[in-house]
Design an enzyme around this catalytic site. Structure first.
Site, PDB file in Angstrom:
ATOM      1  CG  HIS A 425      39.464  71.892  36.122  1.00  0.00           C
ATOM      2  ND1 HIS A 425      39.586  72.344  34.828  1.00  0.00           N
ATOM      3  CD2 HIS A 425      38.174  72.142  36.471  1.00  0.00           C
ATOM      4  CE1 HIS A 425      38.438  72.818  34.407  1.00  0.00           C
ATOM      5  NE2 HIS A 425      37.555  72.712  35.396  1.00  0.00           N
ATOM      6  CG  ASP A 429      40.402  75.339  30.412  1.00  0.00           C
ATOM      7  OD1 ASP A 429      40.641  75.423  31.636  1.00  0.00           O
ATOM      8  OD2 ASP A 429      40.736  76.202  29.587  1.00  0.00           O
TER       9      ASP A 429
END
Length: 454
Positions: A425, A429
């Site tokens: 992450h 995204d």
């Protein structure tokens, strides 16, 4: 034609004459076909007296053929740049006879096992490294005494019937006459004639069965230990590094496998006939992943923590996790974006066979920009895979189960598979991750999406 021993005797006489004349050839040149061995390995010598005042020592002569070096020291082969050491597991022991190219030991590294064959026919003289010991490239492993011929194999025992001479034909034996079938019941013994019995003192006691050792039955609470092999240690280290480094997040989806199953059932015979390969489901997911990675290149990228840069790869190398008896290996399919179904299926088949035979080289597993892990082969319904560093994402496949799903406002039973995408992450995204996984879902559920580039 003089014998070798007579030639050596004449050469010895000529060297003694040279000593008397002051023209000693020893130490300057060797006699033709003869080598003079003067090392510490030949402690015995003869004292020769010349003119009653010159005493010198002459070492024994040995022919060149006898001095031939037939003892070989086999060393550890060179490893790849990313591998520095490995653990030795011996297949042979001291005194064993081995043939040329027969495996003597295996060196287990962080990525694969390297087999060390015998360079020639011979007998193992000594093992220079203990079992399980660590070695580096060039470390001496064992010494081999060469022999001229390969070890003789035991001949199978001949059948007794073949060795025995043929017997003369004889007349078939006449079978004994069959006993007459009884037509009456046997007489019942009368009470006046009780069966024979023995006194108690005449009965010999029988040995009691041995008692089971304490704790040998059910409920045994024991334990044993096994050394963790180097490959498993490396896997544990890398997975822990991924947890400590990456900000891992997993997104899920489900795929209707009806169309891909129907396509496989319809074309598998023609595919097998043309390409000599079985059409599986993994090739569809590899092709769909390459298609989705081109649409979302950030999933194929990686963070360089040293320079704080994002490295975008212009190529797609997909690692396919394969479970073997010795652990999990991850061979790499390179340049998947330029492959068709047949190329992908052929590469998967070849890598799978090499993995099961423990023949994968380090080059087969080096690199990789994206990983596919198929836990469905073991019946997994749901799971969250862990990223294989230095990659940024991994796709987890699971088993196919029939489940009721809503199709066009109706409930139908369809073969469904859960899929999971774990991603870093820090770089990817949620929008890119979900879009990527939905692209794989669309390409697998309807292969025409790949054909039409939708």
């Amino acid at each position: 034609m003089l014998s070798r021993s007579r030639c050596v005797s004449r050469a010895f006489s000529r060297s003694l004459s040279a000593f008397q004349k002051g023209n000693c050839p020893l130490g300057r040149r060797s006699l033709p076909g003869v080598s003079l061995c003067q090392g510490p390995g030949y402690p015995n010598s003869r004292k020769v007296v010349i003119n009653n005042n010159s005493i010198f020592s002459v070492r024994f002569f040995r022919t060149t053929a006898v001095c031939k070096d037939d003892l070989v020291t086999v060393k550890t082969p060179a490893f790849a740049e990313s591998v520095t050491e490995g653990d030795v597991r011996w297949e042979k022991a001291v005194g064993d006879t081995v043939a040329e190219d027969e495996v003597v030991c295996e060196i287990e590294t962080d990525k694969t096992s390297v087999q060390v064959p015998s360079p020639a026919n011979g007998v193992i003289e000594a093992l220079l490294v203990p079992d399980g010991g660590k070695v580096e490239g060039g470390t001496p492993l064992f010494t081999l005494r060469k022999t001229g011929a390969a070890p003789a194999k035991a001949k199978p025992a001949e059948a007794p019937a073949a060795a025995a001479p043929k017997a003369e034909p004889t007349a078939a034996p006449v079978p004994p006459p069959a006993a007459p079938i009884p037509t009456q019941m046997p007489p019942v013994p009368s009470p006046s004639q009780p069966p024979s019995s023995k006194p108690v003192s005449a009965v010999k006691p029988t040995a009691a069965p041995p008692l089971a050792e304490p704790g040998a039955g059910k409920g045994l609470r024991s334990e044993h230990r096994e050394k963790m092999n180097r490959m498993r240690q490396r896997i544990a280290q890398r997975l822990k590094e991924a947890q400590n480094t990456c900000a891992m997040l997993t997104t899920f989806n489900e795929i209707d496998m009806s169309n891909i199953q129907e396509m496989r059932a319809r074309h598998k015979e023609a595919f097998l006939k043309k390409h000599n390969l079985k059409l599986g489901f993994m090739s569809a997911f590899v092709k769909a992943s390459a298609f989705a990675l081109q649409e979302q290149p950030v999933v194929n990228a990686v963070i360089d923590d040293t320079t704080k840069e994002v490295v975008y790869r212009d190529y797609i190398d997909i690692s396919v996790a394969v479970a073997t008896p010795r652990g999990l290996v991850v061979p790499v399919i390179r340049n998947v974006e330029a492959m068709n179904y047949a190329d992908i299926e052929r590469t998967i088949t070849e890598l799978g066979e090499k993995a099961r035979k423990n023949e994968l080289a380090i080059e087969d597993m080096d690199g990789g920009t994206f990983t596919i892990s198929n836990g469905g082969v073991f019946g997994s319904l749901f799971g969250t895979p862990i990223i294989n560093p230095p990659q940024s994402a991994i796709l987890g496949m699971h088993a196919i189960f029939d489940r009721p799903v809503a199709v066009g406002g109706k409930v139908e039973v369809r073969p469904m598979m859960y899929v999971a995408l774990t991603y870093d992450h820090r770089l990817i995204d949620g929008r890119e991750a979900v879009t990527f996984l939905r692209k794989i879902k669309a390409a697998v559920e309807d292969p025409r999406v790949l054909l039409l580039d939708l």
